[in-house]
Design an enzyme around this catalytic site. Structure first.
Site, PDB file in Angstrom:
ATOM      1  CE  LYS A 293      51.808  57.222  34.071  1.00 45.51           C
ATOM      2  NZ  LYS A 293      51.394  56.355  35.181  1.00 45.51           N
TER       3      LYS A 293
ATOM      4  NE  ARG B 206      51.926  58.253  43.562  1.00 40.76           N
ATOM      5  CZ  ARG B 206      52.438  58.086  42.364  1.00 40.76           C
ATOM      6  NH1 ARG B 206      53.521  57.360  42.213  1.00 40.76           N
ATOM      7  NH2 ARG B 206      51.895  58.638  41.308  1.00 40.76           N
TER       8      ARG B 206
ATOM      9  CB  SER C 290      55.928  52.726  37.596  1.00 41.65           C
ATOM     10  OG  SER C 290      55.026  51.895  38.289  1.00 41.65           O
TER      11      SER C 290
END
Ligand code: PNS
Length: 164
Positions: free
Chosen positions: A41, A90, A128
């Protein structure tokens, strides 16, 4: 003394992260939130800014400490004598990614133990990355992070535009 680690890139720290950290802090004596590097990332915030954000979000929880490390998670685990790592789950796609990380970490350090906490249903589809995407286009992120973080995201985007 049971120490858990909640590691992540936290770029930025979201309501989902706050929820997992607070719930995890009730399962151990000390929860160490570890701001780490995910090489897959590209971060918007520096490590120092991410540490500051985590501290702001969790300042009311006495048994939480925030640190940063640029190393392997298993090395932090060893260093702290941790009992477990906590990760929020999630979706099925999270599970696949987490299963891969868990397998690698366990191969490197067989005592490594991970605990998955299901995310709050209403936050299960925020991340995010979504916060950054929505904020970039001027959308409302107030239900995804606390006001201080919202302000920091807006400031960061404003300064990025100035630099361009
Ligand atoms: O919030 P993220 O980006 O899903 O967190 C991932 C993180 C930072 C926990 C992971 O990338 C990590 O552990 N980085 C440190 C280096 C490492 O140990 N990688 C795992 C080997 S598979």
């Amino acid at each position: 003394m049971k120490t858990f680690i909640f590691p992540g890139s936290f770029d930025p720290f979201s309501l989902g992260h706050i929820d997992i950290a607070k719930r995890a802090s009730r399962l151990c004596d000390k929860l160490v939130v570890a701001v780490m590097i995910n090489r897959a990332k590209k971060s918007m915030f520096t490590v120092e800014e991410r540490v500051e954000m985590a501290k702001i979000c969790l300042r009311d929880v006495p048994n939480i400490e925030v640190i940063s490390r640029e190393s392997l998670l298993v090395d932090v685990y060893r260093e702290l004598g941790a009992s477990a790592v906590v990760r929020g789950l999630r979706s099925e796609s999270d599970f696949r990614y987490e299963a891969e990380m868990n397998a690698a970490n366990t191969l490197m350090f067989p005592e490594y133990q991970v605990i998955f906490l299901p995310c709050r249903a209403d936050l299960a589809f925020t991340s995010s990355s979504i916060i950054k995407e929505v904020a970039y286009y001027g959308g409302d992120i107030s239900r995804m992070c606390v006001p201080e973080i919202e302000e920091m995201v807006k400031q960061k985007l404003f300064h990025k535009q100035q630099d361009m």
